[in-house]
Scaffold this motif. Structure first.
Motif, PDB file in Angstrom:
ATOM      1  N   UNK A  21       0.924  -1.374   0.119  1.00 27.51           N
ATOM      2  CA  UNK A  21      -0.012   0.050   0.045  1.00 27.51           C
ATOM      3  C   UNK A  21       1.013   1.149  -0.131  1.00 27.51           C
ATOM      4  N   UNK A  22       2.003   1.183   0.670  1.00 28.34           N
ATOM      5  CA  UNK A  22       2.952   2.162   0.708  1.00 28.34           C
ATOM      6  C   UNK A  22       3.469   2.511  -0.661  1.00 28.34           C
ATOM      7  N   UNK A  23       3.971   1.557  -1.157  1.00 29.35           N
ATOM      8  CA  UNK A  23       4.313   1.567  -2.595  1.00 29.35           C
ATOM      9  C   UNK A  23       3.521   2.093  -3.621  1.00 29.35           C
ATOM     10  N   UNK A  24       2.249   1.475  -3.606  1.00 28.22           N
ATOM     11  CA  UNK A  24       1.237   2.091  -4.486  1.00 28.22           C
ATOM     12  C   UNK A  24       0.789   3.419  -4.308  1.00 28.22           C
ATOM     13  N   UNK A  25       0.905   3.951  -3.114  1.00 26.30           N
ATOM     14  CA  UNK A  25       0.606   5.395  -2.741  1.00 26.30           C
ATOM     15  C   UNK A  25       1.694   6.105  -3.414  1.00 26.30           C
ATOM     16  N   UNK A  26       2.839   5.840  -3.378  1.00 22.49           N
ATOM     17  CA  UNK A  26       4.212   6.706  -3.718  1.00 22.49           C
ATOM     18  C   UNK A  26       4.151   6.260  -5.384  1.00 22.49           C
ATOM     19  N   UNK A  27       3.708   5.534  -5.871  1.00 22.25           N
ATOM     20  CA  UNK A  27       3.653   5.569  -7.269  1.00 22.25           C
ATOM     21  C   UNK A  27       2.434   6.266  -7.976  1.00 22.25           C
ATOM     22  N   UNK A  28       1.323   6.300  -7.125  1.00 21.32           N
ATOM     23  CA  UNK A  28       0.087   7.248  -7.454  1.00 21.32           C
ATOM     24  C   UNK A  28       0.761   8.453  -7.345  1.00 21.32           C
ATOM     25  N   UNK A  29       1.400   8.876  -6.514  1.00 17.15           N
ATOM     26  CA  UNK A  29       1.814  10.251  -6.363  1.00 17.15           C
ATOM     27  C   UNK A  29       3.091  10.574  -7.324  1.00 17.15           C
ATOM     28  N   UNK A  30       3.905   9.563  -7.567  1.00 19.79           N
ATOM     29  CA  UNK A  30       4.898   9.810  -8.880  1.00 19.79           C
ATOM     30  C   UNK A  30       4.210  10.159 -10.073  1.00 19.79           C
ATOM     31  N   UNK A  31       3.276   9.517 -10.314  1.00 27.67           N
ATOM     32  CA  UNK A  31       2.509   9.476 -11.797  1.00 27.67           C
ATOM     33  C   UNK A  31       1.656  10.740 -11.639  1.00 27.67           C
ATOM     34  N   UNK A  32       1.026  11.095 -10.547  1.00 29.39           N
ATOM     35  CA  UNK A  32       0.398  12.375 -10.440  1.00 29.39           C
ATOM     36  C   UNK A  32       1.395  13.671 -10.818  1.00 29.39           C
ATOM     37  N   UNK A  33       2.414  13.720  -9.918  1.00 33.79           N
ATOM     38  CA  UNK A  33       3.457  14.818 -10.216  1.00 33.79           C
ATOM     39  C   UNK A  33       3.943  14.752 -11.727  1.00 33.79           C
ATOM     40  N   UNK A  34       3.737  13.929 -12.519  1.00 28.72           N
ATOM     41  CA  UNK A  34       4.130  14.152 -13.803  1.00 28.72           C
ATOM     42  C   UNK A  34       3.020  13.963 -14.983  1.00 28.72           C
ATOM     43  N   UNK A  35       1.811  14.118 -14.546  1.00 31.59           N
ATOM     44  CA  UNK A  35       0.528  14.056 -15.053  1.00 31.59           C
ATOM     45  C   UNK A  35       0.630  12.718 -16.033  1.00 31.59           C
ATOM     46  N   UNK A  36       1.062  11.712 -15.513  1.00 30.37           N
ATOM     47  CA  UNK A  36       1.132  10.267 -16.333  1.00 30.37           C
ATOM     48  C   UNK A  36       0.007   9.473 -16.102  1.00 30.37           C
ATOM     49  N   UNK A  37      -0.933   9.713 -15.171  1.00 31.65           N
ATOM     50  CA  UNK A  37      -2.257   9.020 -15.127  1.00 31.65           C
ATOM     51  C   UNK A  37      -2.862   8.505 -16.395  1.00 31.65           C
TER      52      UNK A  37
END
Length: 132
Positions: A21-37
């Motif tokens: 869950x920690x990793x998923x949250x970090x990956x979500x944020x990583x993608x959002x910060x780059x507009x990669x969603x």
């Protein structure tokens, strides 16, 4: 903040146990910060996962077990394998997060199903596949 080699903030990942869950949250944020969603669709993530698994396989292709063990025993071989394994994990966790699948629950259920399908006292020492 992290750097190019370690994009996650070190303080968040180095202290205490890191969960999926920690990793998923970090990956979500990583993608959002780059507009990669917009690119992280289930299809694109599954394809990327398969590509990374292929890159992982390149490290164990075309060698005897002894040659592969020697290659992976060297620091540069372990580092290269580690990077590919991390890529596989990252894409798998990102995909599971997107489609709302709890990987630990899914893995536990699969292990239980395999234990029923392959009772240890009946299959010990055999690699034969059984029907479902």
């Amino acid at each position: 903040m992290g750097d190019a080699a370690h994009p996650f903030p070190v303080t968040e990942l180095r202290y205490g146990p890191v969960t999926l869950d920690d990793l998923a949250r970090e990956l979500r944020r990583f993608a959002a910060d780059r507009d990669w969603e917009q690119f992280h669709t289930s299809k694109n993530l599954a394809i990327s996962l398969a590509v990374e698994v292929g890159e992982l396989l390149e490290h164990v292709q075309w060698g005897s077990d002894e040659e592969i063990a020697a290659r992976l025993g060297a620091p540069e071989g372990r580092e290269a394998l580690s990077e590919e394994m991390a890529d596989v994990l990252i894409y798998l966790v990102r995909l599971a997060d997107l489609v709302d699948i709890d990987l630990l629950d899914a893995a536990s259920a699969k292990i239980a199903a395999n234990a029923e399908r392959y009772p240890a006292d009946e299959v010990r020492g055999s690699s034969a596949k059984r029907e479902h």
